[in-house]
Design a protein around this motif. Sequence first.
Motif, mmCIF file in Angstrom:
data_model
loop_
_atom_site.group_PDB
_atom_site.id
_atom_site.type_symbol
_atom_site.label_atom_id
_atom_site.label_comp_id
_atom_site.label_asym_id
_atom_site.label_seq_id
_atom_site.Cartn_x
_atom_site.Cartn_y
_atom_site.Cartn_z
ATOM 1 N N ALA A 39 0.813 -1.216 0.000
ATOM 2 C CA ALA A 39 0.000 0.000 0.000
ATOM 3 C C ALA A 39 0.845 1.264 0.000
ATOM 4 O O ALA A 39 0.301 2.368 -0.097
ATOM 5 N N ILE A 40 2.155 1.122 0.104
ATOM 6 C CA ILE A 40 3.037 2.282 0.203
ATOM 7 C C ILE A 40 3.612 2.606 -1.171
ATOM 8 O O ILE A 40 4.175 1.742 -1.842
ATOM 9 N N GLU A 41 3.482 3.854 -1.583
ATOM 10 C CA GLU A 41 4.095 4.337 -2.813
ATOM 11 C C GLU A 41 5.165 5.354 -2.456
ATOM 12 O O GLU A 41 4.980 6.180 -1.553
ATOM 13 N N ALA A 42 6.288 5.285 -3.147
ATOM 14 C CA ALA A 42 7.385 6.209 -2.865
ATOM 15 C C ALA A 42 7.966 6.735 -4.171
ATOM 16 O O ALA A 42 8.453 5.964 -4.991
ATOM 17 N N ASP A 43 7.895 8.045 -4.350
ATOM 18 C CA ASP A 43 8.521 8.670 -5.523
ATOM 19 C C ASP A 43 10.027 8.799 -5.340
ATOM 20 O O ASP A 43 10.796 8.665 -6.296
ATOM 21 N N PHE A 44 10.439 9.079 -4.100
ATOM 22 C CA PHE A 44 11.858 9.188 -3.759
ATOM 23 C C PHE A 44 12.110 8.401 -2.487
ATOM 24 O O PHE A 44 11.264 8.360 -1.593
ATOM 25 N N ILE A 45 13.279 7.771 -2.420
ATOM 26 C CA ILE A 45 13.699 7.028 -1.244
ATOM 27 C C ILE A 45 15.024 7.609 -0.796
ATOM 28 O O ILE A 45 16.031 7.507 -1.513
ATOM 29 N N LEU A 46 15.036 8.261 0.360
ATOM 30 C CA LEU A 46 16.265 8.851 0.895
ATOM 31 C C LEU A 46 16.881 7.890 1.898
ATOM 32 O O LEU A 46 16.221 7.488 2.866
ATOM 33 N N VAL A 47 18.127 7.518 1.651
ATOM 34 C CA VAL A 47 18.852 6.572 2.499
ATOM 35 C C VAL A 47 19.970 7.321 3.206
ATOM 36 O O VAL A 47 20.804 7.959 2.559
ATOM 37 N N SER A 48 20.002 7.219 4.533
ATOM 38 C CA SER A 48 21.004 7.977 5.287
ATOM 39 C C SER A 48 22.365 7.293 5.308
ATOM 40 O O SER A 48 23.397 7.967 5.314
ATOM 41 N N HIS A 49 22.359 5.953 5.339
ATOM 42 C CA HIS A 49 23.625 5.220 5.341
ATOM 43 C C HIS A 49 23.358 3.763 4.993
ATOM 44 O O HIS A 49 22.213 3.359 4.784
ATOM 45 N N ALA A 50 24.430 2.962 4.951
ATOM 46 C CA ALA A 50 24.362 1.655 4.305
ATOM 47 C C ALA A 50 24.009 0.494 5.229
ATOM 48 O O ALA A 50 24.044 -0.652 4.799
ATOM 49 N N HIS A 51 23.653 0.748 6.469
ATOM 50 C CA HIS A 51 23.259 -0.354 7.337
ATOM 51 C C HIS A 51 21.884 -0.890 6.930
ATOM 52 O O HIS A 51 20.993 -0.124 6.550
ATOM 53 N N GLN A 52 21.713 -2.192 7.088
ATOM 54 C CA GLN A 52 20.492 -2.836 6.614
ATOM 55 C C GLN A 52 19.235 -2.263 7.250
ATOM 56 O O GLN A 52 18.181 -2.180 6.606
ATOM 57 N N ASP A 53 19.326 -1.850 8.506
ATOM 58 C CA ASP A 53 18.126 -1.339 9.180
ATOM 59 C C ASP A 53 17.745 0.063 8.709
ATOM 60 O O ASP A 53 16.839 0.687 9.287
#
Length: 226
Positions: A39-53
Motif C-alpha cells: 500500500a506504500i508508494e514512494a517517488d523518492f527514497i532517501l537513504v542515510s547510510h548503508a546499514h540494513q536497518d
Amino acid sequence: MEVTYFGHSCFLLDMGGTKVLFDPFITYNSLASEVDKEAIEADFILVSHAHQDHMADAEYFAKKSNGTIVAIYEVCEWYKAKGIENVVHMNIGGKADLPFGTVKMVTAAHSSVLPDGTYGGNPGGYVVESGDKTFYFAGDTGLTYDMKIIAEQYHLDFAFLPIGGRLTMDIYDAVTAANWVNTKKIIGMHFDTWPNIEIDHIEAMEAARQAGKELVLMQIGEKINL
C-alpha cells in the motif's frame, strides 16, 4: 506536510503530492509486521547510510514504484549494479534540487557498511527545504558539533533525531542536538526496535519537557501533519 511512521527510522512524507520515504526498514522489523508494504508508494527514497536497518526495503520500493534512490555515491552505485537506474548521487555538503524541494546531505557521526560487507561510504543526514517547511533528518548519529552549522544556515521547523542510545544518541544528547540545530520539535526515531535501544517513554518525554522541547513519539502506522 503529512508524516506516516513505519517504525525504527522509516517515515513517509507527503510533500505537496510527492511521496518521500526515509530509511525504509519494514520487512525485517518485527514491530512493523502489520505494515502493508504493497500500500506504500514512494517517488523518492532517501537513504542515510548503508546499514540494513536503514535500507533493507529501498530496492523493493525503487522497483515497485519506479522510485528514485537518493544516497551517498557508494550506495547509489551499489543499487545501480542491481539494475536501479533512478538514483541521485550525493556526498557530505552536497545539495540536490528535487521536485519536492532542496536536499542537502550533512555529517553524521556513525559507521556504514553495505549488507554484503562492501564499503558503504560515509553516513549522513539530510536537511530538506520543501515549501514552507525546513527540517533535519539526522540518520544514525552521535552528538557532534557539526550540528551547529545547521543552525547557522537554516531555520528548522522540526528535526527527526535518534533517541534510542547505545547505537546512536540517547534522549539527553538528542535534546542537546535540538538546541544546537535550534529547533523546539523533535520527532523521535531509532528506538524500541530491539532490547538494546528500548527506551522509557515517560522518562524521554520528561527529559524533553525539562529542556523546553516537544518530543513526538509516533506509533507505527500513525499519521500526523507538521
